[in-house]
Design an enzyme around this catalytic site. Structure first.
Site, PDB file in Angstrom:
ATOM      1  N   CYS A 198       0.849  -1.188   0.000  1.00 33.73           N
ATOM      2  CA  CYS A 198       0.000   0.000   0.000  1.00 33.73           C
ATOM      3  C   CYS A 198       0.893   1.250   0.000  1.00 33.73           C
ATOM      4  O   CYS A 198       1.992   1.240   0.576  1.00 33.73           O
ATOM      5  CB  CYS A 198      -0.884   0.013   1.240  1.00 33.73           C
ATOM      6  SG  CYS A 198      -2.077  -1.344   1.295  1.00 33.73           S
ATOM      7  N   CYS A 225       2.363  -8.552   6.352  1.00 35.74           N
ATOM      8  CA  CYS A 225       0.999  -8.031   6.502  1.00 35.74           C
ATOM      9  C   CYS A 225       0.133  -8.991   7.309  1.00 35.74           C
ATOM     10  O   CYS A 225      -0.896  -8.598   7.847  1.00 35.74           O
ATOM     11  CB  CYS A 225       0.368  -7.782   5.141  1.00 35.74           C
ATOM     12  SG  CYS A 225       0.074  -9.270   4.194  1.00 35.74           S
TER      13      CYS A 225
END
Ligand code: SF4
Length: 241
Positions: A198, A225
């Site tokens: 991201c 993540c």
């Protein structure tokens, strides 16, 4: 005994197999798993270079193999554009996204929670909705400090096999494969990124660790993540995470 049942010594394989042997091994791993799991084998495609290499390998085993992409509201425009191009070319790639409301800048205050909501939850949903019994990843053991202890074949969740067919590939070998087969990659690599995520949590760095640019300035720096560390078959009826 096939590769699925055997347990190669990962660190030795990284250094002893040549490029062609690694490609053949990856294809054989996917082939054996596809023979065993059929349509319940699904490729997780993060739209990074490793994923597109694995996707290309899987398509050589069978053009019918399906995949899923997890995207978030924070993905860079280049990644979204690349995703749309890939899905237009491969309609068997299904997109999963969590649009639930979250606190502003949760990625700064609690990045683990942010990843749990925006990344882990959609992966769980993909596994559930696509009836996945074997998911295939682009994980590599030389990517960074958090990726050294994986195996090519794992079963972290009972009844859900995780196949890491390019686990023993070096970064250079991934680029070698992509160049030789003229495979299109996310344009962000041209900017100097080595690991894509991201936008708020991904920076360009010149460190050795490929994942050093991920979550800089947080406790998660260079980390994960959560899709490779969290259970993926639990709590579908709970908080969604
Ligand atoms: S990478 Fe950053 S923005 Fe994306 S889900 Fe994780 S913490 Fe949130």
């Amino acid at each position: 005994m096939g590769l699925l049942e055997g347990k190669g010594d990962v660190k030795t394989l990284v250094g002893t197999l040549n490029f062609k042997q690694k490609v053949d091994r990856s294809l054989q791993l996917i082939k054996e798993a596809y023979e065993k799991y059929g349509d319940s084998l699904v490729v997780a495609n993060s739209l990074g270079k490793d994923s597109v290499a694995v996707w290309h390998l899987a398509k050589q085993v069978s053009p019918k193999i399906r995949g899923f992409i997890v995207t978030t509201r924070f993905k860079p425009k280049e990644t979204i554009d690349f995703m749309n191009q890939e899905v237009a070319r491969y309609p068997e790639l299904k997109i999963f996204k969590n649009d639930t409301s979250i606190p502003d800048e949760l990625y700064k205050t609690d990045p683990d929670r942010c990843c749990d909501i925006l990344k882990v939850e959609p992966v769980k949903r993909a596994v559930y909705e696509m009836k996945v019994n074997c998911w295939v990843t682009g994980l590599r053991c030389t990517e960074g400090r958090t990726r050294t202890d994986y195996q090519e074949v794992e079963e972290r969740d009972e009844g859900l096999l995780k196949l890491n067919p390019i686990l023993i590939w070096q970064e250079r070998e991934v680029w070698q494969y992509l160049a030789l087969y003229e495979i299109k990659v996310n344009p962000l690599y041209k900017e100097g990124y080595r690991s894509l995520g991201c936008a708020p949590c991904t920076k360009i760095t010149s460190e050795d660790n490929e994942r050093a640019g991920r979550w800089i300035g947080t406790s998660k720096c260079g980390g994960e993540c959560g899709i490779h560390t969290r259970p993926l078959r639990k709590n579908m009826d709970g908080d969604g995470i």
